[in-house]
Design an enzyme around this catalytic site. Structure first.
Site, PDB file in Angstrom:
ATOM      1  N   ALA A  50    -105.838  30.784 -66.716  1.00 35.87           N
ATOM      2  CA  ALA A  50    -105.108  29.903 -65.789  1.00 35.87           C
ATOM      3  C   ALA A  50    -103.761  30.506 -65.411  1.00 35.87           C
ATOM      4  O   ALA A  50    -103.021  30.968 -66.285  1.00 35.87           O
ATOM      5  CB  ALA A  50    -104.909  28.534 -66.427  1.00 35.87           C
ATOM      6  N   LYS A 110     -92.856  28.144 -78.715  1.00 39.47           N
ATOM      7  CA  LYS A 110     -91.936  27.580 -79.709  1.00 39.47           C
ATOM      8  C   LYS A 110     -91.192  26.368 -79.180  1.00 39.47           C
ATOM      9  O   LYS A 110     -90.864  25.456 -79.936  1.00 39.47           O
ATOM     10  CB  LYS A 110     -90.946  28.629 -80.189  1.00 39.47           C
ATOM     11  CG  LYS A 110     -90.142  29.321 -79.110  1.00 39.47           C
ATOM     12  CD  LYS A 110     -90.772  30.609 -78.725  1.00 39.47           C
ATOM     13  CE  LYS A 110     -90.240  31.182 -77.459  1.00 39.47           C
ATOM     14  NZ  LYS A 110     -90.459  32.608 -77.326  1.00 39.47           N
ATOM     15  N   GLU A 134     -98.472  31.879 -84.752  1.00 39.11           N
ATOM     16  CA  GLU A 134     -97.703  33.002 -85.340  1.00 39.11           C
ATOM     17  C   GLU A 134     -96.747  33.644 -84.326  1.00 39.11           C
ATOM     18  O   GLU A 134     -95.635  34.041 -84.666  1.00 39.11           O
ATOM     19  CB  GLU A 134     -98.680  34.058 -85.867  1.00 39.11           C
ATOM     20  CG  GLU A 134     -98.025  35.232 -86.558  1.00 39.11           C
ATOM     21  CD  GLU A 134     -97.319  34.851 -87.854  1.00 39.11           C
ATOM     22  OE1 GLU A 134     -97.994  34.383 -88.784  1.00 39.11           O
ATOM     23  OE2 GLU A 134     -96.085  35.027 -87.915  1.00 39.11           O
ATOM     24  N   VAL A 137     -92.627  32.634 -83.364  1.00 34.76           N
ATOM     25  CA  VAL A 137     -91.377  33.054 -84.014  1.00 34.76           C
ATOM     26  C   VAL A 137     -91.436  34.542 -84.324  1.00 34.76           C
ATOM     27  O   VAL A 137     -92.369  35.013 -84.978  1.00 34.76           O
ATOM     28  CB  VAL A 137     -91.132  32.283 -85.332  1.00 34.76           C
ATOM     29  CG1 VAL A 137     -89.797  32.698 -85.947  1.00 34.76           C
ATOM     30  CG2 VAL A 137     -91.159  30.778 -85.099  1.00 34.76           C
ATOM     31  N   ILE A 141     -93.956  40.025 -85.683  1.00 35.30           N
ATOM     32  CA  ILE A 141     -93.768  40.073 -87.147  1.00 35.30           C
ATOM     33  C   ILE A 141     -94.622  39.013 -87.840  1.00 35.30           C
ATOM     34  O   ILE A 141     -94.509  37.828 -87.522  1.00 35.30           O
ATOM     35  CB  ILE A 141     -92.289  39.840 -87.523  1.00 35.30           C
ATOM     36  CG1 ILE A 141     -91.379  40.803 -86.765  1.00 35.30           C
ATOM     37  CG2 ILE A 141     -92.090  39.975 -89.026  1.00 35.30           C
ATOM     38  CD1 ILE A 141     -89.897  40.522 -86.956  1.00 35.30           C
ATOM     39  N   GLY A 192     -89.287  42.127 -69.966  1.00 34.18           N
ATOM     40  CA  GLY A 192     -90.220  41.071 -70.386  1.00 34.18           C
ATOM     41  C   GLY A 192     -89.823  40.383 -71.681  1.00 34.18           C
ATOM     42  O   GLY A 192     -90.623  39.704 -72.302  1.00 34.18           O
ATOM     43  N   LYS A 210     -87.076  28.295 -82.841  1.00 36.13           N
ATOM     44  CA  LYS A 210     -87.701  29.117 -83.884  1.00 36.13           C
ATOM     45  C   LYS A 210     -87.164  28.724 -85.260  1.00 36.13           C
ATOM     46  O   LYS A 210     -87.921  28.688 -86.240  1.00 36.13           O
ATOM     47  CB  LYS A 210     -87.436  30.592 -83.600  1.00 36.13           C
ATOM     48  CG  LYS A 210     -88.167  31.084 -82.354  1.00 36.13           C
ATOM     49  CD  LYS A 210     -87.630  32.420 -81.889  1.00 36.13           C
ATOM     50  CE  LYS A 210     -88.404  32.965 -80.706  1.00 36.13           C
ATOM     51  NZ  LYS A 210     -87.772  34.119 -80.080  1.00 36.13           N
TER      52      LYS A 210
HETATM   53  P1  NAP Z   1     -94.562  34.449 -68.255  1.00 41.28           P
HETATM   54  O1  NAP Z   1     -94.571  35.924 -68.102  1.00 41.28           O
HETATM   55  O2  NAP Z   1     -93.638  33.645 -67.411  1.00 41.28           O
HETATM   56  O3  NAP Z   1     -96.069  33.964 -68.020  1.00 41.28           O
HETATM   57  C1  NAP Z   1     -96.416  32.612 -67.907  1.00 41.28           C
HETATM   58  C2  NAP Z   1     -97.822  32.559 -67.324  1.00 41.28           C
HETATM   59  O4  NAP Z   1     -98.251  31.208 -67.271  1.00 41.28           O
HETATM   60  C3  NAP Z   1     -97.913  33.108 -65.885  1.00 41.28           C
HETATM   61  O5  NAP Z   1     -99.121  33.801 -65.730  1.00 41.28           O
HETATM   62  C4  NAP Z   1     -97.888  31.849 -65.039  1.00 41.28           C
HETATM   63  O6  NAP Z   1     -98.617  32.014 -63.826  1.00 41.28           O
HETATM   64  C5  NAP Z   1     -98.640  30.885 -65.920  1.00 41.28           C
HETATM   65  N1  NAP Z   1     -98.248  29.480 -65.721  1.00 41.28           N
HETATM   66  C6  NAP Z   1     -97.052  28.917 -65.998  1.00 41.28           C
HETATM   67  N2  NAP Z   1     -97.090  27.608 -65.689  1.00 41.28           N
HETATM   68  C7  NAP Z   1     -98.323  27.357 -65.200  1.00 41.28           C
HETATM   69  C8  NAP Z   1     -98.958  26.200 -64.697  1.00 41.28           C
HETATM   70  N3  NAP Z   1     -98.333  25.033 -64.639  1.00 41.28           N
HETATM   71  N4  NAP Z   1    -100.230  26.309 -64.290  1.00 41.28           N
HETATM   72  C9  NAP Z   1    -100.902  27.491 -64.354  1.00 41.28           C
HETATM   73  N5  NAP Z   1    -100.346  28.626 -64.830  1.00 41.28           N
HETATM   74  C10 NAP Z   1     -99.072  28.547 -65.235  1.00 41.28           C
HETATM   75  O7  NAP Z   1     -94.259  34.015 -69.775  1.00 41.28           O
HETATM   76  P2  NAP Z   1     -94.500  34.876 -71.084  1.00 41.28           P
HETATM   77  O8  NAP Z   1     -93.324  35.740 -71.328  1.00 41.28           O
HETATM   78  O9  NAP Z   1     -95.858  35.469 -71.044  1.00 41.28           O
HETATM   79  O10 NAP Z   1     -94.431  33.731 -72.200  1.00 41.28           O
HETATM   80  C11 NAP Z   1     -95.492  32.843 -72.386  1.00 41.28           C
HETATM   81  C12 NAP Z   1     -95.246  32.022 -73.632  1.00 41.28           C
HETATM   82  O11 NAP Z   1     -95.119  32.898 -74.747  1.00 41.28           O
HETATM   83  C13 NAP Z   1     -93.976  31.169 -73.632  1.00 41.28           C
HETATM   84  O12 NAP Z   1     -94.198  29.994 -74.357  1.00 41.28           O
HETATM   85  C14 NAP Z   1     -92.981  32.051 -74.359  1.00 41.28           C
HETATM   86  O13 NAP Z   1     -91.937  31.310 -74.972  1.00 41.28           O
HETATM   87  C15 NAP Z   1     -93.885  32.658 -75.395  1.00 41.28           C
HETATM   88  N6  NAP Z   1     -93.425  33.926 -75.958  1.00 41.28           N
HETATM   89  C16 NAP Z   1     -93.076  34.952 -75.118  1.00 41.28           C
HETATM   90  C17 NAP Z   1     -92.672  36.156 -75.660  1.00 41.28           C
HETATM   91  C18 NAP Z   1     -92.245  37.317 -74.803  1.00 41.28           C
HETATM   92  O14 NAP Z   1     -91.736  38.292 -75.353  1.00 41.28           O
HETATM   93  N7  NAP Z   1     -92.431  37.270 -73.500  1.00 41.28           N
HETATM   94  C19 NAP Z   1     -92.638  36.309 -77.059  1.00 41.28           C
HETATM   95  C20 NAP Z   1     -93.027  35.236 -77.881  1.00 41.28           C
HETATM   96  C21 NAP Z   1     -93.419  34.056 -77.315  1.00 41.28           C
HETATM   97  P3  NAP Z   1     -98.115  33.075 -62.705  1.00 41.28           P
HETATM   98  O15 NAP Z   1     -98.363  34.435 -63.305  1.00 41.28           O
HETATM   99  O16 NAP Z   1     -98.989  32.821 -61.533  1.00 41.28           O
HETATM  100  O17 NAP Z   1     -96.670  32.793 -62.483  1.00 41.28           O
HETATM  101  N1  HSE Z   2     -87.404  35.257 -75.205  1.00 41.33           N
HETATM  102  C1  HSE Z   2     -87.804  35.483 -76.554  1.00 41.33           C
HETATM  103  C2  HSE Z   2     -86.871  36.502 -77.193  1.00 41.33           C
HETATM  104  C3  HSE Z   2     -89.211  35.993 -76.571  1.00 41.33           C
HETATM  105  O1  HSE Z   2     -86.089  37.135 -76.469  1.00 41.33           O
HETATM  106  O2  HSE Z   2     -86.901  36.651 -78.406  1.00 41.33           O
HETATM  107  C4  HSE Z   2     -89.767  36.067 -77.978  1.00 41.33           C
HETATM  108  O3  HSE Z   2     -89.958  34.798 -78.521  1.00 41.33           O
END
Ligand code: NAP
Ligand code: HSE
Length: 440
Positions: A50, A110, A134, A137, A141, A192, A210
């Site tokens: 999605a 989180k 996992e 946070v 790790i 990213g 976290k």
């Molecule tokens: P992102 O790059 O912004 O990706 C979010 C994805 O979800 C995109 O593909 C977006 O679609 C889709 N999306 C968002 N809202 C939507 C909706 N209402 N309906 C359908 N699709 C939807 O975010 P991310 O960095 O991958 O992070 C995702 C999650 O992982 C978050 O909860 C974040 O806190 C967590 N997280 C991220 C990291 C990191 O390093 N990035 C690390 C740990 C945890 P589009 O592509 O079309 O915009």
């Molecule tokens: N935005 C978060 C960070 C992604 O910078 O640590 C990992 O949870």
């Protein structure tokens, strides 16, 4: 079953989100197809991904899998739903719908877990499905599984660490090359690391979420993000970074979750806080640079442990998500469930003013006889003991930098209030906690 002991019946996986993390999860499931099938005992099959914009180019993702209907995909009854969309309302609705449809859930969210983990755990128990998180946070790790499972036979006393990659990247770059805050934040976004709204990173909300998750697992006590006292790094200047350097410290955004005891050693509650802190350069946390994370865990029997690794970014985070996917898939194949919520201890979450630490205080003062004595008296009157005093400049440009012994946050706040009202103090230029030094 095939000859290799792999079932021909696939474990189906619906992925909500195809961004930084989701796209990497989908790519890895494709790239490691045979290995994953052998590890699980059944092949993994993605049923949909999605996204908001189905027209966007997403290398490595079969366009026929894309949908803009996350709720329909979540409710489709896949064995496992992976939620990597982020945000609160839609994510919660989708996760609850997935569980009601009998799907186990893996999430990296989180913010949602810290806001309303209780509803998610309750639904997982009600529908007899797994809830794994996992990746929520410290990125790659392995930290939550050790806390929840490996340390289940110990008593965790404190958890202290760097859990936000974006802010650690920014602070490292400011320290190492005097980089401008806004420029490095943009770089972290391009790499990213940052949340969709980077305010969550720089204002400490991401680290606070976290910290709440860590505290809940460590202390078997429900802690929400709103109970975490939180201060980010947006007010940290290059001058602060330089002042820290001159004293042999480096500034880090720390998440601290600790038990508080009374004089007899009985549990009084837990204190959970996130704030910038000065850390001595020789401390192991000082050498955690860029988007790396590190978390110290102190447990009664095990003693001190440090977990270190990549805390953000698509590939590291996908590693943690996939570990959970494999765990949930194995449970499906074996017909079992992973551990659920454990909040039996119900310790009270205490206010920040109960926290005890050391402080750095930077004052712009009038340079005349008796000023130092007056200032020292304000510290003494509030029960705060001074460890080091240094005067910089003289006359109109005089500045005093003090470091204290350990004191409660409440005592330090009252000291700063007294100092702010004094004629001798022109301005309280900076106040920061100091962590990681041994002694009183
Ligand atoms: P992102 O790059 O912004 O990706 C979010 C994805 O979800 C995109 O593909 C977006 O679609 C889709 N999306 C968002 N809202 C939507 C909706 N209402 N309906 C359908 N699709 C939807 O975010 P991310 O960095 O991958 O992070 C995702 C999650 O992982 C978050 O909860 C974040 O806190 C967590 N997280 C991220 C990291 C990191 O390093 N990035 C690390 C740990 C945890 P589009 O592509 O079309 O915009
Ligand atoms: N935005 C978060 C960070 C992604 O910078 O640590 C990992 O949870």
């Amino acid at each position: 079953m095939s000859d290799a002991g792999v079932s021909t019946e696939p474990i189906t996986i619906a992925v909500l989100g195809g961004g930084t993390v989701g796209a990497e999860v989908v790519r890895q499931i494709g790239a490691q197809e045979a290995d994953f099938a052998s590890r699980v005992g059944a092949p993994l099959q993605i049923t949909g991904v999605a996204v908001r914009d189905a027209a966007k180019s997403r290398p490595g993702i079969d366009p026929s899998l894309l949908t803009t209907e996350p709720l329909a995909l979540a409710s489709s009854g896949a064995d496992i739903v992976v939620e990597v969309m982020g945000g609160i309302e839609t994510a919660r609705e989708c996760i609850l719908a997935a569980m009601a449809a009998g799907s186990s859930v893996v999430t990296a969210n989180k913010a949602l877990l810290a806001a309303d983990g209780a509803s998610l755990y309750a639904a997982a128990a009600q529908y007899g499905v797994d809830l794994y998180f996992e990746a929520s946070v410290a990125g790659a790790i392995p930290l939550l599984r050790p806390l929840r499972e490996s340390l289940a036979g110990d008593r965790v006393l404190a958890v202290l660490g760097i859990v936000n990659g974006t802010t650690n990247f920014i602070l490292s770059q400011m320290d190492e090359r005097g980089a401008d805050y806004a420029d490095v934040l943009r770089e972290a976004q391009d790499l990213g690391y940052a949340e969709a709204d980077p305010t969550a990173d720089v204002e400490g909300h991401d680290a606070a979420a976290k910290a709440a998750i860590l505290a809940e697992l460590a202390f078997h006590t429900r802690v929400t993000g709103s109970q975490v006292s939180c201060e980010g790094i947006s007010a940290v200047t290059l001058a602060d970074v330089e002042a820290a350097r001159q004293m042999g410290f480096v500034i880090k955004l720390l998440a601290v979750a600790e038990r508080a005891f009374d004089a007899e050693g009985n549990d009084e509650g837990v204190i959970v806080r996130v704030h910038p802190a000065m850390v001595p350069r020789e401390h192991p946390l000082a050498s955690v640079r860029d988007a790396f994370n590190a978390v110290f865990v102190v447990a009664e029997s095990a003693g001190e442990m440090m977990f270190y690794g990549r805390g953000a970014g698509g590939q590291p985070t996908a590693s943690a998500v996939l570990g959970d996917v494999i765990a949930a898939a194995r449970n499906r194949v074996a017909g079992g469930l992973g551990p659920g919520e454990s909040v039996y201890a119900e310790l009270p979450v205490l206010p920040l003013e109960r926290a005890t630490t050391r402080y750095y205080v930077n004052l712009d003062v009038a340079d005349r006889p008796g000023v130092l004595a007056t200032i020292a008296q304000a510290f003494a009157d509030n029960g705060v003991s001074i460890q080091v005093v240094r005067q910089d400049g003289h006359g109109e440009d005089a500045g005093l930098v003090l470091r204290t012994h350990k004191a409660t946050d409440g005592a330090l706040a009252r000291t700063i209030e007294s100092l702010s009202g004094m004629d001798a103090v022109k301005q309280v230029v900076g106040v920061m906690r100091v962590e990681g030094e041994a002694g009183p």
